[in-house]
Design an enzyme around this catalytic site. Structure first.
Site, PDB file in Angstrom:
ATOM      1  N   GLU A 103      -2.636   0.942   8.004  1.00  0.00           N
ATOM      2  CA  GLU A 103      -3.041   1.725   6.837  1.00  0.00           C
ATOM      3  C   GLU A 103      -3.809   2.986   7.232  1.00  0.00           C
ATOM      4  OE1 GLU A 103      -2.170   1.111   3.857  1.00  0.00           O
ATOM      5  OE2 GLU A 103      -1.603  -0.993   3.773  1.00  0.00           O
ATOM      6  N   HIS A 105     -11.041  -1.779   1.805  1.00  0.00           N
ATOM      7  CA  HIS A 105      -9.910  -2.346   1.051  1.00  0.00           C
ATOM      8  C   HIS A 105      -9.949  -3.853   1.235  1.00  0.00           C
ATOM      9  CE1 HIS A 105      -6.128  -3.798  -0.231  1.00  0.00           C
ATOM     10  NE2 HIS A 105      -5.648  -3.958   0.994  1.00  0.00           N
ATOM     11  N   HIS A 155      -9.045  -7.976  -0.927  1.00  0.00           N
ATOM     12  CA  HIS A 155      -8.255  -8.700  -1.924  1.00  0.00           C
ATOM     13  C   HIS A 155      -9.175  -9.519  -2.826  1.00  0.00           C
ATOM     14  CE1 HIS A 155      -4.892  -8.527   1.342  1.00  0.00           C
ATOM     15  NE2 HIS A 155      -5.066  -7.364   0.731  1.00  0.00           N
ATOM     16  N   HIS A 188      -2.394  -6.821  -5.915  1.00  0.00           N
ATOM     17  CA  HIS A 188      -2.610  -6.580  -4.483  1.00  0.00           C
ATOM     18  C   HIS A 188      -4.087  -6.673  -4.110  1.00  0.00           C
ATOM     19  CE1 HIS A 188      -1.907  -3.648  -0.833  1.00  0.00           C
ATOM     20  NE2 HIS A 188      -2.701  -4.660  -0.528  1.00  0.00           N
TER      21      HIS A 188
END
Length: 269
Positions: free
Chosen positions: A120, A143, A145, A215
């Site tokens: 990423e 980032h 979840h 996501h």
């Protein structure tokens, strides 16, 4: 990368990353190699002497002039947050963006270290470039979840900014205090895709957190702790909403008048 050989301020930055990696794992938001993070640590490497000629320049598709010459800690490809919490040196890369802004070098202090930045990385570089262009205090990207936020995106009623923010900002007072502009919402995009990166950048124009349908989410902050806190507050709001439904009633939410009172206080009215 042996962090023991870096300067003390860089070690402190890595330690804070390690702390947040543990928090992400403890929350259950970082299954396997799920999630990634990065921090612009350029201020910690001012005056540090590297022989940059020994590190190959890896070209990138775009040119990021606002972070040209910057140093960035970024999680390695496939790294696990639970391992980063214990050994950040083996699960972080230190990269230096080329002065031309169209490439980067992975800087190792141990020649045997073969860490590769997260897949990423292009998204992280694009966001760091945007943050630097904005001239604000945000230096960190997380980032993860966050499961309760993901759960909300499976509800067809919440697949837009207005509906999602109407719940998250009105479940408890903290989200209004710390995220008065709410969150951005991005419909489903394939993980790692260019369209995901573009949509996220657009949402960050007005928000500090972007929720990705089915996501996870991405947050920016002055450091990794602030980015984590922003996600944590939102996930708690989602959890309160879901708990109310499990208890058999629809939550009342903060009223418009109550929201207005809080915003007036924030604005010094």
């Amino acid at each position: 990368m042996k962090l023991s050989k870096t300067n003390q301020s860089a070690q402190a930055a890595a330690a804070r990353i390690s702390e947040v990696a543990q928090l992400l794992y403890d929350k259950g938001w970082a299954e396997g190699g799920g999630g990634n993070l990065s921090v612009n640590v350029s201020e910690h490497y001012a005056g540090i002497d590297f022989d940059f000629r020994t590190y190959p320049v890896i070209p990138i598709k775009n040119t990021y002039k606002h972070i040209a010459g910057n140093y960035i800690f970024v999680s390695t490809k496939g790294s696990r947050m639970r391992e980063m919490a214990i050994d950040p040196g083996s699960n972080l890369c230190l990269i230096k963006v080329a002065k031309s802004g169209d490439g980067f070098q992975v800087l190792f202090e141990d020649a045997e270290n073969t860490g590769i930045p997260t897949s990423e990385l292009p998204s992280h570089l694009a966001i760091h470039n945007f943050l630097a262009q904005q001239g604000g205090k945000e230096r960190a990207i997380v980032h993860t979840h966050a499961q309760k936020l993901i759960a909300l995106t499976h509800n067809k009623d919440f697949k837009n900014n207005e509906a999602l923010n109407n719940v998250l900002l009105r479940m408890h007072t903290e989200t209004i205090y710390f995220l008065p502009n709410g969150v951005g919402y991005l419909g489903f995009e394939v993980p790692g895709s260019e369209s995901l990166a573009i949509g996220t950048l657009e949402a960050l124009q007005d928000h500090k957190v972007v929720i990705w349908e089915k996501h996870g989410c991405l947050a920016v902050g002055a450091d990794v702790h602030q980015a984590f806190d922003r996600i944590d507050m939102l996930d708690k709001a989602a959890g309160i909403y879901l708990d109310c439904l499990k208890a058999g009633f629809k939550p009342e939410l903060l009223s418009e008048a109550q929201v207005s009172e809080i915003k007036a206080l924030l604005n010094g009215a």
